[in-house]
Design a protein around this motif. Sequence first.
Motif, PDB file in Angstrom:
ATOM      1  N   LEU A  53       0.832  -1.206   0.000  1.00  0.00           N
ATOM      2  CA  LEU A  53       0.000   0.000   0.000  1.00  0.00           C
ATOM      3  C   LEU A  53       0.867   1.258   0.000  1.00  0.00           C
ATOM      4  O   LEU A  53       0.551   2.249  -0.675  1.00  0.00           O
ATOM      5  CB  LEU A  53      -0.926  -0.011   1.214  1.00  0.00           C
ATOM      6  N   LYS A  54       1.973   1.214   0.736  1.00  0.00           N
ATOM      7  CA  LYS A  54       2.891   2.351   0.746  1.00  0.00           C
ATOM      8  C   LYS A  54       3.516   2.549  -0.633  1.00  0.00           C
ATOM      9  O   LYS A  54       3.597   3.675  -1.137  1.00  0.00           O
ATOM     10  CB  LYS A  54       3.988   2.118   1.797  1.00  0.00           C
ATOM     11  N   GLU A  55       3.916   1.457  -1.265  1.00  0.00           N
ATOM     12  CA  GLU A  55       4.502   1.536  -2.600  1.00  0.00           C
ATOM     13  C   GLU A  55       3.475   1.972  -3.638  1.00  0.00           C
ATOM     14  O   GLU A  55       3.821   2.661  -4.605  1.00  0.00           O
ATOM     15  CB  GLU A  55       5.106   0.181  -2.982  1.00  0.00           C
ATOM     16  N   ARG A  56       2.219   1.556  -3.438  1.00  0.00           N
ATOM     17  CA  ARG A  56       1.164   1.981  -4.359  1.00  0.00           C
ATOM     18  C   ARG A  56       1.038   3.501  -4.359  1.00  0.00           C
ATOM     19  O   ARG A  56       0.956   4.135  -5.426  1.00  0.00           O
ATOM     20  CB  ARG A  56      -0.174   1.332  -3.965  1.00  0.00           C
ATOM     21  N   ASP A  57       1.039   4.100  -3.177  1.00  0.00           N
ATOM     22  CA  ASP A  57       0.947   5.559  -3.076  1.00  0.00           C
ATOM     23  C   ASP A  57       2.148   6.239  -3.734  1.00  0.00           C
ATOM     24  O   ASP A  57       2.005   7.245  -4.436  1.00  0.00           O
ATOM     25  CB  ASP A  57       0.843   5.979  -1.608  1.00  0.00           C
ATOM     26  N   LYS A  58       3.342   5.690  -3.511  1.00  0.00           N
ATOM     27  CA  LYS A  58       4.545   6.268  -4.102  1.00  0.00           C
ATOM     28  C   LYS A  58       4.521   6.164  -5.623  1.00  0.00           C
ATOM     29  O   LYS A  58       4.903   7.104  -6.330  1.00  0.00           O
ATOM     30  CB  LYS A  58       5.786   5.557  -3.547  1.00  0.00           C
ATOM     31  N   LEU A  59       4.045   5.031  -6.126  1.00  0.00           N
ATOM     32  CA  LEU A  59       3.999   4.834  -7.579  1.00  0.00           C
ATOM     33  C   LEU A  59       3.003   5.790  -8.222  1.00  0.00           C
ATOM     34  O   LEU A  59       3.270   6.359  -9.293  1.00  0.00           O
ATOM     35  CB  LEU A  59       3.632   3.380  -7.896  1.00  0.00           C
ATOM     36  N   VAL A  60       1.867   5.985  -7.586  1.00  0.00           N
ATOM     37  CA  VAL A  60       0.874   6.937  -8.102  1.00  0.00           C
ATOM     38  C   VAL A  60       1.467   8.335  -8.190  1.00  0.00           C
ATOM     39  O   VAL A  60       1.328   9.029  -9.215  1.00  0.00           O
ATOM     40  CB  VAL A  60      -0.392   6.932  -7.214  1.00  0.00           C
ATOM     41  N   LEU A  61       2.149   8.760  -7.135  1.00  0.00           N
ATOM     42  CA  LEU A  61       2.763  10.088  -7.142  1.00  0.00           C
ATOM     43  C   LEU A  61       3.806  10.212  -8.242  1.00  0.00           C
ATOM     44  O   LEU A  61       3.890  11.242  -8.929  1.00  0.00           O
ATOM     45  CB  LEU A  61       3.403  10.371  -5.777  1.00  0.00           C
ATOM     46  N   GLY A  62       4.604   9.161  -8.438  1.00  0.00           N
ATOM     47  CA  GLY A  62       5.626   9.198  -9.466  1.00  0.00           C
ATOM     48  C   GLY A  62       5.044   9.253 -10.869  1.00  0.00           C
ATOM     49  O   GLY A  62       5.529  10.004 -11.730  1.00  0.00           O
ATOM     50  N   LEU A  63       3.992   8.487 -11.113  1.00  0.00           N
ATOM     51  CA  LEU A  63       3.386   8.443 -12.448  1.00  0.00           C
ATOM     52  C   LEU A  63       2.691   9.752 -12.808  1.00  0.00           C
ATOM     53  O   LEU A  63       2.597  10.114 -13.979  1.00  0.00           O
ATOM     54  CB  LEU A  63       2.390   7.282 -12.532  1.00  0.00           C
ATOM     55  N   LYS A  64       2.212  10.466 -11.797  1.00  0.00           N
ATOM     56  CA  LYS A  64       1.517  11.727 -12.067  1.00  0.00           C
ATOM     57  C   LYS A  64       2.443  12.783 -12.678  1.00  0.00           C
ATOM     58  O   LYS A  64       1.965  13.771 -13.253  1.00  0.00           O
ATOM     59  CB  LYS A  64       0.900  12.272 -10.771  1.00  0.00           C
ATOM     60  N   ASN A  65       3.744  12.575 -12.571  1.00  0.00           N
ATOM     61  CA  ASN A  65       4.702  13.548 -13.117  1.00  0.00           C
ATOM     62  C   ASN A  65       4.867  13.456 -14.630  1.00  0.00           C
ATOM     63  O   ASN A  65       5.470  14.330 -15.243  1.00  0.00           O
ATOM     64  CB  ASN A  65       6.079  13.353 -12.458  1.00  0.00           C
ATOM     65  N   PHE A  66       4.330  12.389 -15.232  1.00  0.00           N
ATOM     66  CA  PHE A  66       4.526  12.193 -16.671  1.00  0.00           C
ATOM     67  C   PHE A  66       3.378  12.824 -17.458  1.00  0.00           C
ATOM     68  O   PHE A  66       2.202  12.600 -17.147  1.00  0.00           O
ATOM     69  CB  PHE A  66       4.637  10.704 -16.997  1.00  0.00           C
ATOM     70  N   SER A  67       3.726  13.565 -18.490  1.00  0.00           N
ATOM     71  CA  SER A  67       2.721  14.286 -19.277  1.00  0.00           C
ATOM     72  C   SER A  67       1.796  13.345 -20.030  1.00  0.00           C
ATOM     73  O   SER A  67       0.651  13.704 -20.331  1.00  0.00           O
ATOM     74  CB  SER A  67       3.415  15.231 -20.272  1.00  0.00           C
ATOM     75  N   PHE A  68       2.264  12.141 -20.365  1.00  0.00           N
ATOM     76  CA  PHE A  68       1.432  11.203 -21.127  1.00  0.00           C
ATOM     77  C   PHE A  68       0.433  10.454 -20.240  1.00  0.00           C
ATOM     78  O   PHE A  68      -0.394   9.701 -20.735  1.00  0.00           O
ATOM     79  CB  PHE A  68       2.301  10.207 -21.906  1.00  0.00           C
ATOM     80  N   VAL A  69       0.518  10.632 -18.929  1.00  0.00           N
ATOM     81  CA  VAL A  69      -0.451  10.027 -18.010  1.00  0.00           C
ATOM     82  C   VAL A  69      -1.632  10.976 -17.841  1.00  0.00           C
ATOM     83  O   VAL A  69      -1.491  12.088 -17.341  1.00  0.00           O
ATOM     84  CB  VAL A  69       0.197   9.716 -16.642  1.00  0.00           C
ATOM     85  N   ILE A  70      -2.803  10.508 -18.277  1.00  0.00           N
ATOM     86  CA  ILE A  70      -4.013  11.335 -18.232  1.00  0.00           C
ATOM     87  C   ILE A  70      -4.734  11.208 -16.899  1.00  0.00           C
ATOM     88  O   ILE A  70      -5.207  12.196 -16.333  1.00  0.00           O
ATOM     89  CB  ILE A  70      -4.961  10.936 -19.385  1.00  0.00           C
ATOM     90  N   ASP A  71      -4.804   9.987 -16.382  1.00  0.00           N
ATOM     91  CA  ASP A  71      -5.536   9.769 -15.127  1.00  0.00           C
ATOM     92  C   ASP A  71      -5.034   8.492 -14.470  1.00  0.00           C
ATOM     93  O   ASP A  71      -4.560   7.568 -15.144  1.00  0.00           O
ATOM     94  CB  ASP A  71      -7.037   9.659 -15.409  1.00  0.00           C
ATOM     95  N   ILE A  72      -5.122   8.450 -13.153  1.00  0.00           N
ATOM     96  CA  ILE A  72      -4.836   7.241 -12.370  1.00  0.00           C
ATOM     97  C   ILE A  72      -6.030   7.023 -11.455  1.00  0.00           C
ATOM     98  O   ILE A  72      -6.355   7.873 -10.631  1.00  0.00           O
ATOM     99  CB  ILE A  72      -3.544   7.386 -11.546  1.00  0.00           C
ATOM    100  N   PHE A  73      -6.694   5.911 -11.618  1.00  0.00           N
ATOM    101  CA  PHE A  73      -7.944   5.689 -10.907  1.00  0.00           C
ATOM    102  C   PHE A  73      -7.691   5.197  -9.479  1.00  0.00           C
ATOM    103  O   PHE A  73      -6.730   4.461  -9.225  1.00  0.00           O
ATOM    104  CB  PHE A  73      -8.804   4.686 -11.674  1.00  0.00           C
TER     105      PHE A  73
END
Length: 350
Positions: A267-287
């Motif tokens: 769960l901790k890694e899930r939160d970190k991965l979400v934050l990291g992916l949000k930095n990429f311009s090609f990522v539109i949404d993370i559910f």
Amino acid sequence: MNFNLQNLLRENIKNLTPYSSARDEFQGEASVYLDANENAYGSPLEDNYNRYPDPLQLEVKKKITAIKGVPPRNIFLGNGSDEAIDILFRSFCRPGIDNVVLVPPTYGMYQVSANINDVAVKKVPLTPEYQLNLEGIAEAIDANTKLIFICSPNNPTGNSINREDVETLLANFNGIVVVDEAYINYSRQKSFIQELTEYGNLVVLQTLSKAWGLAGLRIGMAFASEEIIEVFNRVKPPYNINEASQKLALQALDNIDQVNQWIKETLKERDKLVLGLKNFSFVIDIFPSDANFILVKTASPKAVYQFLVEKGIIVRDRSKVELCEGCLRITIGTPIENEQLLNSLKNFQA
């Protein structure tokens, strides 16, 4: 609601005389077993596997009871949850006559099992928020609807289904509602196994494949009324869980503290991965996710998928799945694996 299990059962299952194995006919301890045509000399392995396993896996069920609080008589163990799904179709759905309701996007084996068993499927897609369309489900149900499958937390979307909506189905549907909780260990929602005494038409599926880390053993669990579990045991093959899997499961079930630690880390890694992916311009949404994976909408899913394949990183392309257009499903890995994923994506050219 007027739920009667006997009205749902296929006639051939009502009249079925199950195979009676040697271990069914004698239950207890003895010094000489000459009843099952086994090799009396042993096996070439360090652990002896020359004897047939317990057909009802009672020792494993006792340990599950200690963890889940559900009596052994309300537990079925199958060769993965897929066996339980298949038995539901074979027991309650007449081929070419009956139907089931699925709520896509959802786990694909419900559809596969329906096709194998020649059972019609009525699809009622989830809402754009990935919740149940109760009005649509009510319209889809007819006199031959036997099963409704609800995956919660849902695969591939990751979210939990509103509990009140599932309870509405349980209270009003005369067939069986199957709640697949393969990812429940990662969720903030409480399990529906606590509702077994309230709803006679409830079947809850769980597994040792995910949080427990035993995917290679293929042990799925179904929790239901004693009457439904008796149907499962009548229809299943006599020795559906092998001895090696039972022994290893018994060892694993003693390590709940380790499993809980893995869940917290995931769960901790899930939160970190979400934050990291949000930095990429090609990522539109993370559910939002209550599972050990996330659904990520991108501007170019196939290009991202292929780019990662070339880097030796495999995710799941779900972009062709209904309501998941543009999406990749990414399992939460170890900290090192997640960092490798993020570092690789820094070099992706959209």
